[in-house]
Each structure stands twice: as structure tokens, then as C-alpha cells.
Design a protein around this motif. Structure first.
Motif, PDB file in Angstrom:
ATOM      1  N   ARG A  42       0.834  -1.204   0.000  1.00  0.00           N
ATOM      2  CA  ARG A  42       0.000   0.000   0.000  1.00  0.00           C
ATOM      3  C   ARG A  42       0.872   1.260   0.000  1.00  0.00           C
ATOM      4  O   ARG A  42       0.566   2.236  -0.682  1.00  0.00           O
ATOM      5  CB  ARG A  42      -0.916   0.005   1.221  1.00  0.00           C
ATOM      6  N   ALA A  43       1.951   1.225   0.772  1.00  0.00           N
ATOM      7  CA  ALA A  43       2.852   2.370   0.823  1.00  0.00           C
ATOM      8  C   ALA A  43       3.495   2.610  -0.544  1.00  0.00           C
ATOM      9  O   ALA A  43       3.662   3.760  -0.975  1.00  0.00           O
ATOM     10  CB  ALA A  43       3.923   2.150   1.883  1.00  0.00           C
ATOM     11  N   ALA A  44       3.843   1.519  -1.238  1.00  0.00           N
ATOM     12  CA  ALA A  44       4.412   1.665  -2.583  1.00  0.00           C
ATOM     13  C   ALA A  44       3.395   2.284  -3.537  1.00  0.00           C
ATOM     14  O   ALA A  44       3.736   3.150  -4.356  1.00  0.00           O
ATOM     15  CB  ALA A  44       4.869   0.303  -3.102  1.00  0.00           C
ATOM     16  N   GLY A  45       2.131   1.852  -3.412  1.00  0.00           N
ATOM     17  CA  GLY A  45       1.089   2.441  -4.249  1.00  0.00           C
ATOM     18  C   GLY A  45       0.907   3.914  -3.968  1.00  0.00           C
ATOM     19  O   GLY A  45       0.771   4.729  -4.897  1.00  0.00           O
ATOM     20  N   ALA A  48       2.344  -8.391  -6.515  1.00  0.00           N
ATOM     21  CA  ALA A  48       2.354  -7.140  -5.760  1.00  0.00           C
ATOM     22  C   ALA A  48       3.737  -6.865  -5.184  1.00  0.00           C
ATOM     23  O   ALA A  48       4.193  -5.713  -5.149  1.00  0.00           O
ATOM     24  CB  ALA A  48       1.318  -7.196  -4.653  1.00  0.00           C
ATOM     25  N   ALA A  49       4.429  -7.925  -4.736  1.00  0.00           N
ATOM     26  CA  ALA A  49       5.767  -7.753  -4.167  1.00  0.00           C
ATOM     27  C   ALA A  49       6.764  -7.280  -5.231  1.00  0.00           C
ATOM     28  O   ALA A  49       7.648  -6.457  -4.948  1.00  0.00           O
ATOM     29  CB  ALA A  49       6.245  -9.061  -3.539  1.00  0.00           C
ATOM     30  N   ILE A  50       6.625  -7.795  -6.450  1.00  0.00           N
ATOM     31  CA  ILE A  50       7.491  -7.333  -7.539  1.00  0.00           C
ATOM     32  C   ILE A  50       7.255  -5.846  -7.791  1.00  0.00           C
ATOM     33  O   ILE A  50       8.209  -5.060  -7.912  1.00  0.00           O
ATOM     34  CB  ILE A  50       7.239  -8.141  -8.819  1.00  0.00           C
ATOM     35  N   ALA A  51       5.972  -5.449  -7.877  1.00  0.00           N
ATOM     36  CA  ALA A  51       5.650  -4.042  -8.100  1.00  0.00           C
ATOM     37  C   ALA A  51       6.219  -3.170  -6.980  1.00  0.00           C
ATOM     38  O   ALA A  51       6.803  -2.105  -7.237  1.00  0.00           O
ATOM     39  CB  ALA A  51       4.139  -3.867  -8.191  1.00  0.00           C
ATOM     40  N   THR A  52       6.080  -3.624  -5.751  1.00  0.00           N
ATOM     41  CA  THR A  52       6.598  -2.861  -4.612  1.00  0.00           C
ATOM     42  C   THR A  52       8.108  -2.718  -4.687  1.00  0.00           C
ATOM     43  O   THR A  52       8.657  -1.624  -4.477  1.00  0.00           O
ATOM     44  CB  THR A  52       6.185  -3.545  -3.294  1.00  0.00           C
ATOM     45  N   ILE A  69       9.106  -0.226  -7.386  1.00  0.00           N
ATOM     46  CA  ILE A  69       8.843   1.158  -6.993  1.00  0.00           C
ATOM     47  C   ILE A  69       9.850   1.612  -5.938  1.00  0.00           C
ATOM     48  O   ILE A  69      10.360   2.741  -5.985  1.00  0.00           O
ATOM     49  CB  ILE A  69       7.398   1.297  -6.470  1.00  0.00           C
ATOM     50  N   GLN A  70      10.188   0.730  -5.020  1.00  0.00           N
ATOM     51  CA  GLN A  70      11.109   1.083  -3.946  1.00  0.00           C
ATOM     52  C   GLN A  70      12.541   1.285  -4.427  1.00  0.00           C
ATOM     53  O   GLN A  70      13.242   2.197  -3.958  1.00  0.00           O
ATOM     54  CB  GLN A  70      11.082   0.009  -2.856  1.00  0.00           C
ATOM     55  N   ASP A  71      13.000   0.421  -5.366  1.00  0.00           N
ATOM     56  CA  ASP A  71      14.421   0.487  -5.742  1.00  0.00           C
ATOM     57  C   ASP A  71      14.691   1.318  -6.996  1.00  0.00           C
ATOM     58  O   ASP A  71      15.825   1.400  -7.461  1.00  0.00           O
ATOM     59  CB  ASP A  71      15.005  -0.924  -5.898  1.00  0.00           C
ATOM     60  N   GLY A  72      13.637   1.928  -7.562  1.00  0.00           N
ATOM     61  CA  GLY A  72      13.834   2.807  -8.711  1.00  0.00           C
ATOM     62  C   GLY A  72      13.667   2.138 -10.053  1.00  0.00           C
ATOM     63  O   GLY A  72      13.705   2.804 -11.098  1.00  0.00           O
ATOM     64  N   VAL A 107      12.105   2.011 -15.907  1.00  0.00           N
ATOM     65  CA  VAL A 107      11.314   1.405 -16.978  1.00  0.00           C
ATOM     66  C   VAL A 107      10.391   2.441 -17.601  1.00  0.00           C
ATOM     67  O   VAL A 107      10.262   2.530 -18.832  1.00  0.00           O
ATOM     68  CB  VAL A 107      10.507   0.200 -16.444  1.00  0.00           C
ATOM     69  N   LEU A 108       9.738   3.242 -16.760  1.00  0.00           N
ATOM     70  CA  LEU A 108       8.853   4.286 -17.268  1.00  0.00           C
ATOM     71  C   LEU A 108       9.619   5.276 -18.135  1.00  0.00           C
ATOM     72  O   LEU A 108       9.148   5.674 -19.212  1.00  0.00           O
ATOM     73  CB  LEU A 108       8.185   5.006 -16.100  1.00  0.00           C
ATOM     74  N   ALA A 109      10.819   5.662 -17.712  1.00  0.00           N
ATOM     75  CA  ALA A 109      11.636   6.590 -18.497  1.00  0.00           C
ATOM     76  C   ALA A 109      11.996   5.978 -19.855  1.00  0.00           C
ATOM     77  O   ALA A 109      11.985   6.669 -20.887  1.00  0.00           O
ATOM     78  CB  ALA A 109      12.896   6.955 -17.724  1.00  0.00           C
ATOM     79  N   ALA A 110      12.317   4.681 -19.873  1.00  0.00           N
ATOM     80  CA  ALA A 110      12.666   4.011 -21.121  1.00  0.00           C
ATOM     81  C   ALA A 110      11.472   3.953 -22.066  1.00  0.00           C
ATOM     82  O   ALA A 110      11.607   4.150 -23.287  1.00  0.00           O
ATOM     83  CB  ALA A 110      13.183   2.600 -20.832  1.00  0.00           C
ATOM     84  N   ILE A 111      10.282   3.686 -21.511  1.00  0.00           N
ATOM     85  CA  ILE A 111       9.073   3.637 -22.340  1.00  0.00           C
ATOM     86  C   ILE A 111       8.766   5.016 -22.908  1.00  0.00           C
ATOM     87  O   ILE A 111       8.430   5.162 -24.092  1.00  0.00           O
ATOM     88  CB  ILE A 111       7.897   3.094 -21.517  1.00  0.00           C
ATOM     89  N   ARG A 112       8.904   6.042 -22.092  1.00  0.00           N
ATOM     90  CA  ARG A 112       8.683   7.404 -22.583  1.00  0.00           C
ATOM     91  C   ARG A 112       9.668   7.750 -23.686  1.00  0.00           C
ATOM     92  O   ARG A 112       9.306   8.362 -24.703  1.00  0.00           O
ATOM     93  CB  ARG A 112       8.822   8.400 -21.436  1.00  0.00           C
ATOM     94  N   ALA A 113      10.929   7.380 -23.508  1.00  0.00           N
ATOM     95  CA  ALA A 113      11.941   7.664 -24.521  1.00  0.00           C
ATOM     96  C   ALA A 113      11.614   6.970 -25.834  1.00  0.00           C
ATOM     97  O   ALA A 113      11.754   7.559 -26.921  1.00  0.00           O
ATOM     98  CB  ALA A 113      13.321   7.238 -24.018  1.00  0.00           C
ATOM     99  N   GLU A 114      11.177   5.712 -25.743  1.00  0.00           N
ATOM    100  CA  GLU A 114      10.804   4.980 -26.953  1.00  0.00           C
ATOM    101  C   GLU A 114       9.597   5.627 -27.630  1.00  0.00           C
ATOM    102  O   GLU A 114       9.557   5.743 -28.869  1.00  0.00           O
ATOM    103  CB  GLU A 114      10.496   3.526 -26.595  1.00  0.00           C
ATOM    104  N   MET A 115       8.621   6.046 -26.830  1.00  0.00           N
ATOM    105  CA  MET A 115       7.456   6.742 -27.388  1.00  0.00           C
ATOM    106  C   MET A 115       7.873   8.018 -28.105  1.00  0.00           C
ATOM    107  O   MET A 115       7.408   8.302 -29.224  1.00  0.00           O
ATOM    108  CB  MET A 115       6.460   7.077 -26.276  1.00  0.00           C
TER     109      MET A 115
END
Length: 247
Positions: free
Chosen positions: A18-21, A214-218, A221-224, A229-237
Motif C-alpha cells: 500500500r505504501a508503494a502504491g 504485488a511484491a514485484i511491483a513494490t 517502486i522502492q528500488d527505482g 522502466v517508465l523513463a525508457a518507455i517514454r523515450a521509446e514513445m
């Protein structure tokens, strides 16, 4: 129960999840506490559980004249009547939404105000405020699907949940902005009572969010990793858009 009154046993998710979310959504909800976040098994499942709490067979739900096919499929399966609301290049037209509320007394409004599927329109702030005011005037709950909200280069306007927090179920998915295999959605319900009902609906219809996923997502999010990944997807877009403009 946690401090909000939500039955946390309904969704076997840790406080860290929940904290990660809450951290993932902090750019849109600066003061969001982890206790307000429900972790669900994907946005589609969350939409099914939310709308199922608000509408029954034969009930009307307003949606854009062009609407995400996945929600149309849900409506067809559950017998909800989708009321088309006229749109322009800024998304839903407020006057059309108001008229639909007067004529059909909808149980909810479903909308994707940022990078709408399939038109890609993004609703400006002034119009979001107008839509929220109309929903409040008619007491119509809002289901805000923000599946693509992390993708724009520049931050989009505030969510509808900021303009009408007491009415809005805000849904943010990781599948569209990180990986289709990461079936995790973070939901911010209007209040603790709505959160409790929604948690029960998720348990009844989908059992639970996978603790492993959920643990993978957490961890991401915690370790950056999620930001990278989001930055790479934006760059590709951006690169694809640049190539398209050259052609």
C-alpha cells in the motif's frame, strides 16, 4: 481493520504494498496516505468490481461516445446500459454529460481523462472541474480510469478525484506504463466505507491480488526500477513520434 476501517484481511496485501502504491501516486495525490490505497489484481478487475458495486443489470452508466473496448465488454456482459456522452478534442463535453444525467439518471460515469482510449484526448483542467461539478450536482459517482496517466512527457492536469474526491473511484494501472505482465492496479476509493465494500467485491470476484506480483511491483517502486522502466518507455514513445513526424 486498519485506521480507515477497511477490512485489510479482504485483500492479503502488506502495508509495504500500500505504501508503494501511495508513493507511485504521490505526484497526483501529494498527501495520499497508504491506508487509502487498495491494491487490486489489474485495472480490468478493479473496473469490474467498482462498477458492479454501483450498477446492476439494466442500470445506466455514462461513458464517452467512444469508449475503451474493455469497459464496453464489461457492460455487455453485466447488462449495464452505456449512455454515450458526446466528445470533442478535449474529451467529454460537459453540457452533453449534464443532459445525459437529466435524461437517464446514471449510476456512474466511466471516463479516461488522460490519453483517452481510443481518441488519445486529454481533458484540460477547467473541463475536469466542470465534469466534476456536474457529477456532484447529480450525485453521480465517477470511475476514473488513469491507465495511461504516467505516460505523458509533461504532467497532465489533476485527476477528477482531486475535483470531486467524495465521488471518485480513481484507478491507476501498472500494465500500460510498466509491463502488461504486471497485473497490479492501485485504487483510491472515495471514502473508507466505499473501500471496505470494494475490498469485499474484489475478494468475491477475483479472490485476491497475487502477493508475488504485488511484491514485484513494490520492489520496483522502492528500488527505482519502475521509474527507470517508465523513463525508457517514454523515450521509446518520443523516438517513435519523432520518426513519424519526419515521415
Amino acid at each position: 481493520r486498519d485506521v480507515t476501517g477497511v477490512q485489510t484481511c479482504a485483500l492479503p496485501i502488506s502495508a509495504a504494498d500500500r505504501a508503494a502504491g501511495a508513493h507511485w501516486l504521490s505526484g497526483k495525490f501529494p498527501s495520499l496516505s497508504p491506508e487509502r490505497v487498495l491494491v487490486c489484481p489489474g485495472a480490468q478487475g478493479a473496473l469490474f468490481a467498482i462498477a458492479g458495486q454501483l450498477a446492476g443489470p439494466g442500470d445506466a452508466i455514462c461513458a464517452g461516445a467512444m469508449t475503451y473496448p474493455g469497459f464496453r465488454s464489461l457492460a455487455a456482459q453485466q447488462g449495464w446500459r452505456l449512455i454515450p456522452v458526446a466528445m470533442d478534442d478535449e474529451g467529454l463535453i460537459p453540457e452533453a454529460f449534464d443532459e445525459a444525467c437529466l435524461q437517464h439518471q446514471p449510476k456512474a460515469l466511466y471516463t479516461t481523462p488522460t490519453l483517452h482510449n481510443p481518441t488519445t484526448a486529454t481533458m484540460p483542467a477547467y473541463r475536469r472541474e466542470m465534469i466534476a461539478a456536474i457529477a456532484r450536482a447529480h450525485n453521480v459517482p465517477i470511475i476514473e480510469d488513469d491507465a495511461y496517466g504516467k505516460l505523458p512527457r509533461q504532467s497532465p492536469p489533476p485527476p477528477l478525484a482531486i475535483f470531486a474526491p467524495e465521488l471518485t473511484y480513481y484507478v491507476s494501472s501498472l500494465a500500460k506504463c510498466l509491463s502488461p505482465a504486471l497485473r497490479v492496479a492501485y485504487v483510491v476509493p472515495p471514502d473508507p466505507r466505499a473501500a471496505t465494500r470494494l475490498a469485499g467485491a474484489v475478494r468475491a470476484t477475483m479472490s485476491m491480488t497475487s502477493p508475488f506480483t504485488a511484491a514485484i511491483a513494490t520492489r520496483w517502486i522502492q528500488d527505482g526500477t519502475a521509474d527507470a522502466v517508465l523513463a525508457a518507455i517514454r523515450a521509446e514513445m518520443n523516438e517513435r513520434q519523432d520518426r513519424k513526424s519526419v515521415v
